[in-house]
Design a protein around this motif. Structure first.
Motif: not given
Length: 384
Positions: A305-311
């Protein structure tokens, strides 16, 4: 003379009347059940009462305690070409509300604990290879079949007589057991629902082939799992009562079925684990292969439900025969059978509902490997 006979008859008649009256009184005042038992011989009455007591007895004897080496003075013997000794222990008597009927002595071998001896006394043992160490425990039984908790484990050598003997000449084959497992530590996987613990590897003159894990139950030490050798040894057991402690020991064994001394007991807590988070990603995987190489292409989709910032994407293979050669759209590294790709600056953010595509080239041996799991930032992804 006639008067004397009449007097004697009267006396006999009076005695008969009194006797009949006493018998009648006895039948009146004795309950029916006791009157029936009155016709049973005394020894049979006692047996019937004992049998009834045994049928009602559900309390087991107390745990045998005070185990100690207790060799008996047997003469030296030989079986085939191998000298034999006697592994023997003593213990303190158990107590029971109806009396202890006997003791069972169990010996550890490569297949688990097996019944080695039964005795009515507090000394027991069995023949074995002279100088070899044997691990055992004892349980007490009563006449109703109730079994006590198992004693603590004890390890003794098979000897001759009351004093230890010199080691016999070595014979062909591997008779050296692995070293005792050490360093047992609880909660090595804190998010696991159940028991998890780990330990340090044992050593062996040839090689350790497996570790058997035993849990103490109400009446025995039961094998509950076997762990293959690795640099990180961990055992997990589910289906236990959360919040309850369980006692375990670990035994190492080799290919010749030599078994180590059990580890020191570990009291492990069955934890409730951590809540399982909902997956935040899906993964599509496909690979082309040629000449013992594979070219893997992986598409990762953000279903959270939220952007993935760094993975960081991890790819786990079943064996370390897969070796990373190169990769793209991520910085790839390898540790054992795990390949890890870390985002580039330009694909650091994966918006909700969007995808990013990465891949790598790897060499392999044997059959074509297939990944067993994918995880993004430590959370497992659903495989499309």
């Amino acid at each position: 003379m006639q008067l004397g006979r009449r007097a004697l008859g009267a006396v006999l008649l009076t005695f008969g009347i009194i006797t009949l009256a006493l018998l009648t009184a006895a039948l009146v005042i004795v309950p029916a059940g006791e009157a029936a038992l009155a016709a049973v011989p005394a020894k049979d009455v006692a047996y019937a009462a004992g049998a009834a007591g045994a049928a009602d007895d559900t309390r087991p004897p107390t745990r045998p305690a005070g185990l100690r080496p207790c060799p008996v003075p047997f003469a030296p013997t030989k079986a085939a070409s191998r000298e034999t000794g006697y592994a023997s222990i003593c213990w303190s008597a158990s107590s029971d509300d109806t009396g202890v009927a006997g003791y069972d002595l169990y010996r550890l071998d490569a297949k688990g604990f097996v019944l080695a001896a039964t005795t009515t006394g507090t000394v027991g043992g069995f023949s074995g290879d002279l100088g070899r160490l044997y691990t055992m425990y004892v349980v007490a039984r009563d006449s109703a079949g109730n079994v006590s908790p198992p004693s603590t484990l004890i390890t003794v050598a098979a000897v001759r007589g009351m004093t230890p003997t010199s080691s016999p000449s070595p014979e062909p084959g591997d008779h050296v057991p692995p070293s005792k497992p050490t360093g047992l530590r609880d909660a090595c996987l804190p998010d696991y629902k159940g028991v998890s613990f780990c330990w340090q590897p044992s050593t062996d003159n040839v090689a350790v082939t497996a570790y058997d894990v035993y849990r103490e139950t109400a009446t025995a030490y039961t094998r509950v799992g076997t762990v293959s050798p690795s640099s990180y040894l961990i055992f997990m057991e589910s289906g236990l009562v959360t919040g309850q402690r369980y006692t375990y020991v670990v035994v190492a064994k080799d290919e010749a079925d030599n078994v180590s001394q059990p580890s020191d007991p570990l009291s492990a807590l069955s934890g409730e684990g951590f809540p399982t988070p909902s997956p935040s990603c899906t993964v599509s995987y496909r690979a082309a292969t040629w000449s013992s190489r594979l070219n893997a292409e992986i598409t990762v989709r953000n279903i959270g439900t939220t952007p993935i910032d760094g993975w960081r994407l991890t790819v786990d293979y079943p064996a370390s025969t897969t070796q990373l050669v190169s990769g793209w759209s991520a910085d790839w590294t390898q540790s054992g059978a795990r390949l890890t790709g870390t985002n580039k600056q330009w694909n650091k953010v994966i918006p909700v509902g969007s995808t990013t595509q990465v891949g790598f080239t790897a060499s392999y041996s044997g059959s074509v490997p297939a990944p067993v799991s994918f995880a993004l930032n430590g959370r497992l992804c659903v495989v499309d």
